[in-house]
Design a protein around this motif. Structure first.
Motif, PDB file in Angstrom:
ATOM      1  N   ASP A 132       0.878  -1.188  -0.094  1.00 53.08           N
ATOM      2  CA  ASP A 132       0.088   0.168   0.034  1.00 53.08           C
ATOM      3  C   ASP A 132       0.918   1.259  -0.008  1.00 53.08           C
ATOM      4  N   ILE A 133       1.045   1.985  -1.175  1.00 52.17           N
ATOM      5  CA  ILE A 133       1.944   2.930  -1.272  1.00 52.17           C
ATOM      6  C   ILE A 133       1.667   4.293  -0.537  1.00 52.17           C
ATOM      7  N   SER A 134       0.279   4.186   0.104  1.00 54.01           N
ATOM      8  CA  SER A 134       0.001   5.256   0.758  1.00 54.01           C
ATOM      9  C   SER A 134       0.237   5.438   2.109  1.00 54.01           C
ATOM     10  N   ILE A 135       0.957   4.087   2.571  1.00 54.53           N
ATOM     11  CA  ILE A 135       1.593   4.227   3.794  1.00 54.53           C
ATOM     12  C   ILE A 135       3.004   4.669   3.480  1.00 54.53           C
ATOM     13  N   PRO A 136       3.380   5.569   4.100  1.00 58.08           N
ATOM     14  CA  PRO A 136       4.813   6.311   4.059  1.00 58.08           C
ATOM     15  C   PRO A 136       5.985   5.166   4.737  1.00 58.08           C
ATOM     16  N   GLU A 137       7.142   5.053   4.243  1.00 57.48           N
ATOM     17  CA  GLU A 137       7.906   4.050   4.763  1.00 57.48           C
ATOM     18  C   GLU A 137       8.168   4.287   6.263  1.00 57.48           C
ATOM     19  N   SER A 138       8.292   5.459   6.573  1.00 64.35           N
ATOM     20  CA  SER A 138       8.567   5.741   8.096  1.00 64.35           C
ATOM     21  C   SER A 138       7.604   4.866   8.917  1.00 64.35           C
ATOM     22  N   GLN A 139       6.427   4.494   8.514  1.00 61.86           N
ATOM     23  CA  GLN A 139       5.688   3.872   9.136  1.00 61.86           C
ATOM     24  C   GLN A 139       6.007   2.291   9.258  1.00 61.86           C
TER      25      GLN A 139
END
Length: 932
Positions: free
Chosen positions: A644-651
């Motif tokens: 899910d690319i709406s979730i940033p990688e920081s998360q």
């Protein structure tokens, strides 16, 4: 000068053709050749004294002879065990007559590679070798002493500084544009001739599978036409400007170089005039009349002559060593099929139940609406061959699907067939023949890989080999198609299969689309699919994995001309293939190893290690996919978040960790954080095996979303982990993404050679209509594998840092700069106005790590200040060399990163932390704003 005079006297046909060409072109001598006038004039005078009718030569003869060293003796790239045709008509004629003789021995010549050797980083290959017996190779003494030595009456491999002995292998392919290998380990050193003797040596290779037939030894004849087959490499002894026309800056790939025997200075040696360089050492000298080996090339002088050991001496030494050599070429049992071959009879075809009870897979395509009904008397829709079957498309003239059974336990080596055939069971208009492939850049790509059905008894395997050369098994693929992973998928699956049951079924075909571009009126597929079916080695259940070879922007608007981008290989869901092709394949869809990962449809593959071959084991502890227990999430939920690319990688960072043990210098390996994700070892391995590819996939999806409403700069980036550090850090490209639309090709661990071989950059720049290109590379080449200690002298108290680097460092640094030059030359040739930005690195700080501190301590550099000073010297020299190279180009710019990262802003020995990367990105922004 001797070689010029020799050609003037003895090869009149080449002389006259070159004379005529230059007379028509009006080429001035110096401009056409680059050879000093005195050299040519001296050769002319020498030739005139030898040639009775010199006075009758054309008036432009002097100009012709000035170019003869370059154009009169070509060096021809070999591909798929055949060679390119030269420009000169006379050589085309001579080689055409000898093509069959040469092509049957080309597979017997290989490249000697340093697999494990202190010089491996500097010399990936060191020479050529060729089969003189079933498993014995001939090469040169001066090549063999790199890795072997004599003690008493025996020969040994040299010791490796890290323990054990060096390891050597021979690749019998190593062809330009062919990304597969045919490699064998050197098992022992049979003989190295003493210094006082001839320059020859013999090696024995480990033959765990078939190689090729040995080359028959013959007798040389003065003045006969010959050709060397070998691997010429860059040669600092020869000015690059004088050889570029011959080698086109392509080195260390298999080549055939025709020429002539100039004479014999002694009974033991012969001279020849074939074009050779360093790396050609050990090349076979072949007679064009007989196809036999008449010499072992070992030395040469630019503009003078080349020298080889006479084959008689090889035969004598091999007899002394009790090595049996063939007296004649062993002809195959039958000739290859003619242009139109009788219908294959009594063939078994593809067997649906080949993988055992309960694992039956019907032949895909039989129920397809466009499947061709075969003409009488054959009937039906299945064309059966030995161990494979084909279903044809009724309008496209190509296969809908080709299916093959593979038995990894009984594969055989059978030489390639000599030609393709039409299948007489079909009408001529139901299959495409050579008319589609002639005089263009399209190759006849095997759908069923030639090696896959070649198993069983010899006659059975030979029949299968021949059957793969029917045009029904061909599909149009561009000659530069990078098929390294595509062709090795079956081997990779076999490597991971049950070693007692090495069986596969493989299904392949084109993806037909109404928008496929046409060539000569024929729609050319832009995608190809492959599915590999196998038994799970633990459960015995049917498993399948699907792949797509994808290329966009296949054809430019130039009649009869193709401009192909780089093919990319993806692992995809089998269900996606079924939907793209409208082929019913329910059994394969149900067995898909990706079916447990519902949100994953397409995973880019950067290497075979990215491939997922096993399903995660079902969890028996909890059905809660969100939080199984203890606040953890399930691997299925993490997979959903990952895709899910709406979730940033920081998360995502809390759920992964760095795998220190398996990480390389500029290649961070990420694995699941077991404290946050509930998973078995199998699940973790399956999920993270392709993490580098998934990370790039996320980035590219974000890019696509961004450019939907974007009017700013578009940039393509390619590079190592400073540009692509998966998930754990906000690298340079992450920092720049808010300001620019950056299409990222980077992959942690990329070497500069990877960037060259993958060849994605040019197609991406063209496809994205990029305003600029960013390149990061060289760090992994320089420091990967903890090789820093190899560049240093042993510790000596009081030695200044700048004097600690040994002679290996400038050699290896030079190879890195050469790779950059090749990349820059390609970019500027394709996009003269494109702005390109590269960079060096900042002053990294050794801190007991694997890449800097530990290698330095290994050779007694314990002082921390000295360690930092040595690293600073390396960074400065890399910076200076890259800056000097960039200065040659108008639109290429170097970003100086030195001093950008404060010593408190390093994540590890080689990578800045997020704040450090932000400082580096600021320098890129400044450079981009100044030049774009």
């Amino acid at each position: 000068m001797e070689i010029l005079s020799h050609i003037l006297k003895n090869d009149r046909e080449v002389r006259d053709e070159l004379a005529s060409r230059n007379a028509d072109a009006g080429l001035p001598m110096a401009a056409a050749t680059g050879i000093e006038s005195s050299l040519v004039e001296g050769a002319m005078k020498n030739a005139e004294s030898m040639v009775p009718d010199a006075g009758t030569m054309p008036g432009s003869f002097g100009q012709a002879e000035a170019v003869v060293l370059f154009e009169g003796r070509p060096s021809l790239l070999i591909r798929n065990n055949s060679f390119a045709l030269p420009d000169l008509a006379i050589w085309r004629e001579r080689l055409h007559v000898s093509t069959g003789l040469l092509e049957r021995v080309i597979p017997s010549v290989g490249r000697i590679e340093l697999a494990r050797h202190p010089l491996s980083p500097f010399y990936p290959m060191i020479g050529t070798a060729w089969l003189v017996s079933e498993n014995v190779l001939a090469t040169n003494r001066h090549v063999a002493v790199f890795f072997g030595f004599k003690k008493g009456d025996r020969f040994f491999f040299r010791e490796h500084p890290d323990g054990g002995t060096v390891e050597i292998r021979v690749d019998f392919l190593a062809e330009h544009g062919v990304a597969i290998e045919h490699e064998f380990d050197v098992a022992e050193i049979t003989h190295i001739e003493d210094e006082a003797g001839l320059d020859m040596a013999f090696l024995k290779i480990k033959t765990d599978r078939p190689i090729a037939q040995p080359i028959v030894l013959g007798e040389p004849t003065a003045g006969e036409f010959v050709a060397t087959v070998g691997y010429p490499g860059p040669d600092p002894r020869v000015p690059e400007s004088k050889i570029r026309h011959i080698f086109d800056d392509i080195y260390m790939n298999k080549r055939l170089a025709p020429g002539m025997i100039m004479g014999s200075p002694s009974e033991r040696l012969l001279n020849h005039d074939c074009s050779t360089l360093k790396g050609s050492s050990g090349s076979v000298v072949l007679s064009l009349d007989t196809g036999r080996a008449v010499g072992l090339h070992f030395s040469g002088q630019f503009g003078d002559k080349n020298t080889a050991v006479n084959a008689r001496q090889l035969k004598s030494m091999l007899s002394h060593l009790n090595v049996q050599v063939p007296a004649a070429w062993i002809e195959p049992p039958a000739e290859g099929p003619a242009d139109v071959e009788d219908a294959p009879m009594d063939r078994d075809g593809y067997q649906p139940d080949y993988l055992g009870a309960g694992n039956t897979v019907p032949l895909p395509g039989l129920n397809h609406g466009d499947a061709l009904e075969l003409p009488a008397p054959t009937g039906g829709k299945e064309l059966r061959y030995r161990h494979f079957s084909v279903v044809m498309h009724k309008e496209r003239g190509l296969a809908i699907c080709a299916a093959v059974n593979v038995d990894g336990n009984s594969l055989r080596f059978i030489p390639r067939n000599n030609g393709w055939s039409r299948d007489s069971r079909l009408h001529a208009d139901q299959q495409h023949d050579n008319a589609l492939y002639r005089h263009n850049d399209l190759d006849r790509g095997h759908l069923v890989r030639r090696l896959d059905p070649v198993w069983g008894e010899h006659d059975e395997a030979k029949q299968a080999n021949d059957d793969t050369f029917f045009y029904t098994n061909a599909a149009p693929q561009h000659k530069n198609l990078n098929q390294r992973m595509w062709l090795r998928l079956e081997e990779h699956v076999l490597d991971n299969a049950d070693h007692h049951d090495l069986k596969l079924s493989v299904f392949t075909g084109p993806v037909f689309d109404a928008g496929d571009p046409k060539h000569r009126g024929v729609p050319i597929p832009r995608q190809f699919w492959k599915i590999v079916a196998f038994k799970d080695k633990e459960t015995g259940e049917l498993r399948s994995s699907g792949y797509i070879l994808d290329q966009s922007h296949l054809i430019v608007d130039v009649p009869e001309e193709f401009a192909f981008g780089a093919f990319k290989t993806f692992q995809v869901s089998v269900d996606l293939i079924a939907r793209l092709t409208t082929i019913k394949m329910d059994e394969l869809v149900a067995a898909d190893v990706l079916s447990s990962f519902e949100s994953v449809q397409k995973l880019p593959l950067t290497g075979l290690h990215d491939i997922v071959l096993r399903r995660p084991k079902p969890s028996t502890e909890s059905q809660d996919t969100q939080t199984p227990h203890g606040g953890k999430i399930s691997v299925q939920e993490f997979n959903r978040m990952l895709t899910d690319i709406s979730i940033p990688e920081s998360q995502l960072r809390n759920y992964v960790r760095l795998d220190d043990l398996n990480s390389e210098a500029f290649q961070a390996v990420i694995t699941i954080n077991e404290d946050m994700v509930e998973s078995s070892d199998d699940e973790a391995g399956v999920m993270m095996s392709s993490f580098n590819g998934v990370s790039r996939w996320r980035r590219q999806r974000r890019y696509r979303r961004k450019i939907e409403n974007w009017g700013g700069l578009r940039i393509v980036s390619e590079g190592d982990s400073w540009f692509q550090y998966p998930v754990l850090l906000d690298d340079v490209i992450d920092q720049l993404f808010n300001d620019y639309a950056v299409y990222s090709l980077g992959a942690a661990g990329d070497l500069l050679d990877d960037m060259l071989q993958q060849d994605e950059l040019i197609s991406a720049i063209r496809q994205e209509n990029a305003d600029a290109c960013l390149i990061s590379g060289g760090g992994n080449d320089l420091l990967g594998g903890g090789r820093l200690h190899q560049y240093l002298h042993p510790f000596s108290p009081g030695r200044p840092a700048e004097d600690c680097l040994n002679d290996r460092f400038p050699v290896f640094l030079g190879s890195i700069i050469d790779s950059y030059k090749l990349i820059f030359d390609r970019l500027t040739a394709e996009f003269p106005d494109l702005k390109v930005f590269c960079h060096g690195y900042d002053y990294a700080i050794p801190n007991e790590g694997r890449w800097l501190g530990q290698p330095l301590k290994r050779i007694n550099y314990h002082d921390l200040d000295l360690q930092r000073s040595i690293i600073a010297v390396i960074i400065d020299r890399f910076h200076d060399s890259l800056t000097q190279l960039v200065a040659r180009y108008q639109n290429i710019h170097h970003v100086d990163c030195r001093g950008a990262v404060h010593e408190s802003l390093w994540h590890d020995e080689l990578h800045p932390n997020n704040e450090g990367y932000r400082s580096v990105a600021t320098r890129f922004r400044t450079a981009i704003s100044q030049h774009v």
